[in-house]
Scaffold this motif. Structure first.
Motif, PDB file in Angstrom:
ATOM      1  N   PHE A  52    -162.246 -13.569  37.200  1.00 14.14           N
ATOM      2  CA  PHE A  52    -161.922 -12.280  36.198  1.00 14.14           C
ATOM      3  C   PHE A  52    -160.969 -11.613  36.877  1.00 14.14           C
ATOM      4  O   PHE A  52    -161.276 -11.009  38.117  1.00 14.14           O
ATOM      5  N   HIS A  53    -159.678 -11.671  36.537  1.00 12.56           N
ATOM      6  CA  HIS A  53    -158.626 -10.936  37.298  1.00 12.56           C
ATOM      7  C   HIS A  53    -158.396  -9.826  36.946  1.00 12.56           C
ATOM      8  O   HIS A  53    -158.169  -9.614  35.809  1.00 12.56           O
ATOM      9  N   LEU A  54    -158.277  -8.697  37.711  1.00 11.73           N
ATOM     10  CA  LEU A  54    -158.036  -7.365  36.851  1.00 11.73           C
ATOM     11  C   LEU A  54    -157.029  -6.617  37.709  1.00 11.73           C
ATOM     12  O   LEU A  54    -156.621  -5.536  37.369  1.00 11.73           O
ATOM     13  N   ASP A  55    -155.972  -7.391  38.345  1.00  6.86           N
ATOM     14  CA  ASP A  55    -154.873  -6.874  39.058  1.00  6.86           C
ATOM     15  C   ASP A  55    -153.764  -6.820  37.817  1.00  6.86           C
ATOM     16  O   ASP A  55    -153.357  -7.709  37.219  1.00  6.86           O
ATOM     17  N   ALA A  57    -150.472  -6.553  37.707  1.00  4.90           N
ATOM     18  CA  ALA A  57    -149.269  -7.169  37.817  1.00  4.90           C
ATOM     19  C   ALA A  57    -149.514  -8.824  37.433  1.00  4.90           C
ATOM     20  O   ALA A  57    -148.537  -9.269  37.132  1.00  4.90           O
ATOM     21  N   THR A  58    -150.940  -9.106  37.391  1.00  6.22           N
ATOM     22  CA  THR A  58    -151.017 -10.668  37.205  1.00  6.22           C
ATOM     23  C   THR A  58    -151.705 -10.733  35.832  1.00  6.22           C
ATOM     24  O   THR A  58    -152.125 -12.033  35.320  1.00  6.22           O
ATOM     25  N   SER A  59    -151.913  -9.707  35.134  1.00 11.41           N
ATOM     26  CA  SER A  59    -152.694  -9.809  33.955  1.00 11.41           C
ATOM     27  C   SER A  59    -151.815 -10.029  32.641  1.00 11.41           C
ATOM     28  O   SER A  59    -150.957  -9.660  32.740  1.00 11.41           O
ATOM     29  N   GLN A  60    -152.651 -10.947  31.716  1.00 10.98           N
ATOM     30  CA  GLN A  60    -152.078 -11.075  30.654  1.00 10.98           C
ATOM     31  C   GLN A  60    -152.764 -10.846  29.406  1.00 10.98           C
ATOM     32  O   GLN A  60    -152.814 -11.104  28.229  1.00 10.98           O
ATOM     33  N   SER A  61    -153.753  -9.704  29.722  1.00  8.98           N
ATOM     34  CA  SER A  61    -154.680  -9.360  28.894  1.00  8.98           C
ATOM     35  C   SER A  61    -154.262  -8.406  27.676  1.00  8.98           C
ATOM     36  O   SER A  61    -153.098  -7.643  28.153  1.00  8.98           O
ATOM     37  N   PRO A 136    -143.409 -12.160  44.529  1.00  9.92           N
ATOM     38  CA  PRO A 136    -143.777 -13.386  44.435  1.00  9.92           C
ATOM     39  C   PRO A 136    -145.378 -13.778  44.640  1.00  9.92           C
ATOM     40  O   PRO A 136    -145.661 -14.667  43.773  1.00  9.92           O
ATOM     41  N   THR A 137    -145.930 -12.899  45.406  1.00  9.72           N
ATOM     42  CA  THR A 137    -147.346 -13.197  45.502  1.00  9.72           C
ATOM     43  C   THR A 137    -148.096 -12.793  44.210  1.00  9.72           C
ATOM     44  O   THR A 137    -149.336 -12.989  44.193  1.00  9.72           O
ATOM     45  N   LEU A 138    -147.510 -12.006  43.287  1.00 10.31           N
ATOM     46  CA  LEU A 138    -148.084 -11.770  42.013  1.00 10.31           C
ATOM     47  C   LEU A 138    -147.668 -12.337  40.773  1.00 10.31           C
ATOM     48  O   LEU A 138    -147.298 -11.414  40.006  1.00 10.31           O
ATOM     49  N   GLY A 207    -155.403  -9.352  47.011  1.00  5.97           N
ATOM     50  CA  GLY A 207    -156.840 -10.019  46.718  1.00  5.97           C
ATOM     51  C   GLY A 207    -157.942  -9.004  46.582  1.00  5.97           C
ATOM     52  O   GLY A 207    -158.665  -9.092  45.389  1.00  5.97           O
ATOM     53  N   ASP A 208    -157.727  -8.192  47.396  1.00  9.37           N
ATOM     54  CA  ASP A 208    -158.991  -6.905  47.139  1.00  9.37           C
ATOM     55  C   ASP A 208    -158.468  -6.180  45.844  1.00  9.37           C
ATOM     56  O   ASP A 208    -159.324  -5.821  45.071  1.00  9.37           O
ATOM     57  N   TYR A 209    -157.111  -5.778  45.668  1.00  5.54           N
ATOM     58  CA  TYR A 209    -157.051  -5.033  44.478  1.00  5.54           C
ATOM     59  C   TYR A 209    -157.324  -5.821  42.981  1.00  5.54           C
ATOM     60  O   TYR A 209    -157.655  -5.277  42.221  1.00  5.54           O
TER      61      TYR A 209
END
Length: 555
Positions: A52-55, A57-61, A136-138, A207-209
């Protein structure tokens, strides 16, 4: 823009054949949809996701699903059954003021908007949040803004001290965006996850965020056990006075991960214990729908959309005899849509499609350039193939290696066979399918599906039919290129007056279908099941998903 396996509601959507379902709900779900919001209780959302990704910057929600509970943006979506979706202010006081012909957009923040610790949200936090999305990491989030903002093509994020000068923050309340070209749909872009405020300087430990972002919406993360569950509790710093779209009914929301679709459906049908206050974030396939149909009480708790993602057969327009318009037109008539829809789950699985702009999108015009019966017109298909000298046509159709997709592909195969077209099926796993269609050219036909990332014809047409989207991971899987269509797309995209833009998008829709790069099959419906104590469980005309921001629990 999206690729889909079996879609869950945290992703926006689809570009691989998906059985998808859509309309407002029936029974308990719709009876309570227009009622007052009950306050309190725990809402359980059952998802097949393993992580479950909540950042942001990487979300497509989507704006109305998971991230919308935690994260506010400059703008957001106002969606209701029976009404066309519209963009409305969220953190900002309006949906944006355009200047310089649509190349500059200015926003001012509302008073009284705060992070979960009570710290005021400033435009510098908005800027930092957007800049993080370039790192690039996000990678992986919705990225429309990256090519639109001046300097975005070369920017690599803020973690090494560099800023994106095309985002200006003259004061804590004002933010200005400088675009490469005029873009009339920028207010929709400002509703995407990347426009979530992130406290300036935070989120460097990505990762933490991702596990526990700082909340600006009505809920904050209490616990995040990856692969098991995510628990949200109220964000006491959130104020309903500044938020017109979120009702924040439940006291707690628990996302339960790794849920099996069939097991989840059986649990919700039984409606015992926690199932009473749960709903499935997994749309129901044909097998699950059959389970629900056999139980009248459960059927009363089913929410089914009207018409959502377009499922279509893409034609590789740059390959062999498919370069010939008459051959592509023949495919329009040879397809048996009735058999295809049966394979997809019957009438509940979708309505027949003829346009590329999907229902629920403002400005859509209904038309059918290849009007025929639901089973097709084999004689007309054969005549067109005869005229093209393609009477012994042999084609390869790529699809996902999944029982649902294979059944649909076999229905297409059988329909085309009636016209003397031999189709070989090539099942691939999801990643291979995506690679083969977005980067490769070694196929003739592809079974695909698409739900736009935001409620505009722009998101229906530009990603799939603009020639700039051929290859390189782009979703123009038909490899379709028409300079006149590219010009129409550019004109519509740059038009700030949305009424005028919609007329151009409708013109582009018809121009594309005149070239027949795809065969529209169905506007897939999506059905979701809820427990008997779930209230305000509804699906608007767009998108084809429950509106998480309105759901409450009976008290």
């Amino acid at each position: 823009m999206h690729r889909s396996k079996r879609l869950t509601i945290t992703a926006a959507v689809a570009a691989a054949a998906a059985l998808v379902l859509t309309g407002c709900s029936g029974g308990n779900a719709s009876d309570e949809a227009s009622g007052a919001t009950s306050k309190g209780g725990t809402l359980n959302i059952l998802t097949s996701q393993t992580a479950f990704h909540l950042d942001p910057a990487t979300s497509q929600s989507l704006g109305i699903t998971s991230m919308g509970l935690i994260a506010r943006r400059l703008t957001t979506w106002d969606v209701e059954p029976g009404k066309t979706a519209k963009v409305v202010p969220d953190l900002a006081t309006n949906t944006g003021v355009a200047s310089d012909g649509g190349k500059t957009w200015t926003y001012r923040l509302k008073d009284g908007v705060e992070f979960q610790d009570g710290t005021p949200i400033t435009t510098k936090d908005i800027k930092w949040g957007i800049e993080r999305s370039f790192a690039p990491t996000l990678a992986g989030g919705l990225s429309y803004h990256k090519s639109l903002l001046v300097g975005g093509a070369d920017y690599k994020g803020p973690f090494e001290g560099k800023t994106l000068d095309s985002i200006e923050t003259p004061n804590d309340k004002t933010i200005v965006f400088k675009l490469n070209d005029a873009y009339g749909d920028w207010p929709w872009i400002a509703s995407m996850p990347a426009f979530t405020p992130v406290p300036e300087g935070e989120g460097t430990n990505t990762g933490d965020y991702d596990l526990k972002p700082v909340a600006s919406g009505p809920y904050q993360v209490q616990a995040n056990q990856q692969g098991s569950q995510v628990t949200l509790v109220r964000n006491k710093a959130w104020s309903a006075k500044t938020d017109a779209v979120r009702t924040a009914g439940p006291s707690k929301i628990v996302f339960k991960e790794n849920q099996d679709a069939s097991t989840t459906t059986q649990s919700l049908i039984a409606d015992n214990g926690d199932a009473k206050t749960s709903f499935g974030a997994i749309y129901l396939g044909a097998a699950e729908l059959n389970q629900v149909r056999s139980n009248p009480a459960a059927q009363d708790r089913l929410a089914t959309s009207k018409a959502g993602p377009i499922t279509y057969m893409a034609i590789n327009t740059q390959r062999g005899q498919l370069k010939d318009l008459k051959v592509r037109q023949a495919l329009q008539y040879a397809v048996d849509r009735k058999s295809f829809r049966i394979a997809a789950g019957g009438a509940l699985a979708g309505t027949y499609a003829s346009t590329l702009i999907t229902p629920g999108i403002a400005g859509r015009q209904d038309y059918d350039l290849y009007k025929t019966s639901e089973t097709g017109d084999v004689a007309k298909a054969k005549a067109l193939l005869q005229e093209a000298g393609a009477t012994d046509l042999k084609l390869t159709l790529v699809t996902q290696n999944d029982p649902t997709y294979l059944a649909q592909a076999q229905a297409l195969q059988a329909g085309l066979k009636r016209a003397g077209i031999t189709v070989t099926l090539k099942p691939l796993d999801y990643d291979s399918f995506t690679q083969a269609t977005t980067n490769g050219t070694d196929f003739d036909l592809s079974l695909s599906s698409w739900q736009p990332d935001f409620p505009s014809a722009n998101a229906n047409l530009q990603p799939l039919y603009d020639s700039s989207q051929i290859g390189g991971g782009g979703y123009n899987v038909s490899k379709y290129s028409n300079p006149q269509v590219d010009a129409l797309i550019a004109k519509a995209s740059s038009t700030v007056d949305q009424s005028a833009a919609q007329k151009t998008w409708a013109q582009a829709d018809k121009a594309i279908m005149a070239d027949a790069p795809v065969v529209p099959l169905i506007y897939a419906k999506q059905s979701f099941l809820a427990g008997s104590d779930v209230e305000n469980f509804q699906i608007a005309d767009f998108p084809a998903y429950p509106n998480y921001l309105k759901v409450s629990v009976k008290q």
